[in-house]
Design an enzyme around this catalytic site. Structure first.
Site, PDB file in Angstrom:
ATOM      1  CB  ALA A   1      -1.115   0.018   1.429  1.00  9.29           C
TER       2      ALA A   1
ATOM      3  CB  CYS B   1       4.934   3.086   9.973  1.00 10.67           C
ATOM      4  SG  CYS B   1       3.103   2.823   9.846  1.00 10.67           S
TER       5      CYS B   1
ATOM      6  CG  ASN C   1      -2.546   3.313  10.549  1.00 13.86           C
ATOM      7  OD1 ASN C   1      -3.992   4.046  10.384  1.00 13.86           O
ATOM      8  ND2 ASN C   1      -1.589   3.401  11.002  1.00 13.86           N
TER       9      ASN C   1
ATOM     10  CB  ALA D   1      -1.382  -8.972  -0.057  1.00 15.16           C
ATOM     11  CG  HIS D   2       1.974  -6.852   4.820  1.00 10.77           C
ATOM     12  ND1 HIS D   2       1.618  -6.273   6.717  1.00 10.77           N
ATOM     13  CD2 HIS D   2       2.138  -5.656   4.226  1.00 10.77           C
ATOM     14  CE1 HIS D   2       2.292  -5.326   6.221  1.00 10.77           C
ATOM     15  NE2 HIS D   2       2.075  -4.640   4.797  1.00 10.77           N
TER      16      HIS D   2
HETATM   17  C1  LIG Z   1      -3.720   2.523   6.462  1.00 11.25           C
HETATM   18  C2  LIG Z   1      -2.327   2.663   5.678  1.00 11.25           C
HETATM   19  N1  LIG Z   1      -1.756   2.798   4.766  1.00 11.25           N
HETATM   20  C3  LIG Z   1      -1.111   2.154   3.900  1.00 11.25           C
HETATM   21  C4  LIG Z   1       0.265   0.928   5.134  1.00 11.25           C
HETATM   22  C5  LIG Z   1       1.036   0.898   4.593  1.00 11.25           C
HETATM   23  O1  LIG Z   1       0.799  -0.759   3.639  1.00 11.25           O
HETATM   24  P1  LIG Z   1       2.538  -1.858   2.647  1.00 11.25           P
HETATM   25  O2  LIG Z   1       2.802  -2.129   5.328  1.00 11.25           O
HETATM   26  O3  LIG Z   1       1.743  -2.463   2.164  1.00 11.25           O
HETATM   27  O4  LIG Z   1       3.305  -0.873   2.288  1.00 11.25           O
HETATM   28  C6  LIG Z   1      -0.729  -0.042   5.896  1.00 11.25           C
HETATM   29  C7  LIG Z   1       0.354  -0.083   6.892  1.00 11.25           C
HETATM   30  O5  LIG Z   1       0.654  -0.264   8.222  1.00 11.25           O
HETATM   31  C8  LIG Z   1      -1.659   1.379   6.825  1.00 11.25           C
HETATM   32  O6  LIG Z   1      -1.859   0.619   7.693  1.00 11.25           O
END
Ligand SMILES: Cc1ncc(COP(=O)(O)O)c(C=O)c1O
Length: 379
Positions: free
Chosen positions: A72, A324, A151, A201-202
């Site tokens: 994402a 993150c 999130n 996906a994860h």
């Molecule tokens: C709302 C949201 N957007 C984007 C991401 C990033 O996704 P990815 O880990 O697939 O890069 C996350 C993951 O932490 C998320 O929770």
């Protein structure tokens, strides 16, 4: 350990892992899906296209509207930067203060290039109202980018309503649905106002390192990754067949069990909150039941240092915020944006549960948390 960090990432099932293995080894279908000159390449391509159809099915899109990405983060970057490069004359963006950094940071990049960005303020529940979006729209608005499920809080934005309003407006609408796909029904045939949608996906029981961007038919983005011209010229790079097969299978599984998952998560949430109910001075952050993803639970325990609390429950895998941002000790910008003080934000933890979390595990987690909070408070 009891794993309560499903919003950070989810495990994949042994069946799906086994299936992925078949696309990695010499005996399996390991060839490059872009190899057009032999049968093994065609077979790999077939597997990739089958996965594309499985993911498209889950969100009721056309398979040709999906561009594979590494997750994402890349999907969000491609949506925002790729759109800006395609329509350079429009230089205003609308997003919210509590988006994931994978949306906020590309917006910042554009801001440094002279773009104007409106950062909408969420309400105390962590939601953006349609009216705020409509009031912020301008003639030169290129893009509205909002997440479906937050999130850190699990609060839901009124995506369908915003989509309906934007369907007749020239501004494009991007939805970061990383935490929503596979958990909530999505029908992109019905949601015609959505032009772009990011998938990971994860977060839905697929492998890490793979995702997709839905790009509505007729819309083109400028590639951010240049190379062999894969993915209709929008994202070059050899496709990771095994990852995509895993994502496709996870999407198909989600299709059949998201309602059950939802009911299970709701039950787990209720169990946890009931166990904590005899504590004093604590709160659940997020939205009311109708606008809340049940699997994400943000909790604030007054007077507690969240880091100390995590240390006091070493058998629980949970977090003080999103994975993150956990490298920094700053309070969560999401929690302060919904009105928590710095101190309250630093007294907050996030639990996130999923398909494989057992009721008994959440009972143990609840009791351990309760005991640790009491101990830390000296009561
Ligand atoms: C709302 C949201 N957007 C984007 C991401 C990033 O996704 P990815 O880990 O697939 O890069 C996350 C993951 O932490 C998320 O929770």
């Amino acid at each position: 350990m009891i794993y309560l960090d499903y919003a950070a990432t989810t495990p994949i099932s042994a069946e799906i892992a086994q299936k992925m293995l078949q696309f990695m080894t010499l005996e399996g279908c390991f060839a490059n899906p872009a190899s057009r000159s032999h049968m093994l390449g065609w077979q790999a391509e077939q597997a990739v296209e089958h996965a594309r159809a499985q993911v498209a099915d889950l969100i009721k899109a056309d398979a040709r509207e999906l561009v594979w990405t590494s997750g994402a983060t890349e999907a969000n970057n491609l949506a925002i930067l790729g759109l800006a490069a395609q329509f350079p004359q429009k230089r205003h963006l609308i997003t919210s203060q509590i988006e994931h950094k994978a949306v906020l940071d590309p917006c910042k990049v554009l801001q440094q290039q002279g773009y104007q960005v409106t950062y909408l303020a969420p309400d105390a529940q962590g939601r953006i109202q349609t009216q705020q979006v409509l009031e912020a729209l301008r003639e030169d608005t290129l893009l509205v980018s909002l997440m479906y499920v937050n999130n850190e809080l699990g609060s839901l934005n009124p995506i369908a309503d915003i989509s309906a309003h934007l369907a007749s407006h020239p501004a494009h609408f991007h939805v970061d649905a990383a935490q929503a796909v596979g958990k909530f029904p999505l029908d992109l045939q019905a949601l015609q106002g959505i032009d772009l949608l990011s998938i990971s996906a994860h977060k839905m029981y697929g492998p890490k390192g793979v995702g997709a961007l839905f790009v509505r038919r007729g819309l083109r983005l400028q590639a951010q990754m240049h190379g062999g011209g894969h993915e209709r010229g929008m994202r070059s790079g050899t496709l990771a067949t095994h990852q995509l097969v895993g994502m496709g299978e996870a999407a198909q599984l989600a299709h059949t069990c998201y309602q059950e998952d939802h009911a299970h998560a709701y039950r787990l949430r209720q169990t946890l909150l009931e166990i904590l109910s005899d504590l004093h001075d604590w709160q659940v952050n997020g939205a009311d039941e109708n606008h809340q993803a049940p699997h994400i639970v943000s909790l604030t325990f007054a007077g507690i240092d969240a880091e100390a609390l995590l240390m006091a429950v070493p058998e629980l895998a949970l977090s003080t915020g999103s994975a993150c941002n956990s490298a920094t000790l700053d309070p969560s910008y999401v929690l302060t944006a919904i009105g928590l003080t710095r101190q309250q934000a630093l007294a907050s933890i996030r639990l996130s549960m999923g398909r494989y979390t057992k009721v008994q595990e959440i009972q143990i987690a609840g009791e351990q948390l309760k005991a640790a909070v009491k101990r830390l408070r000296g009561s």
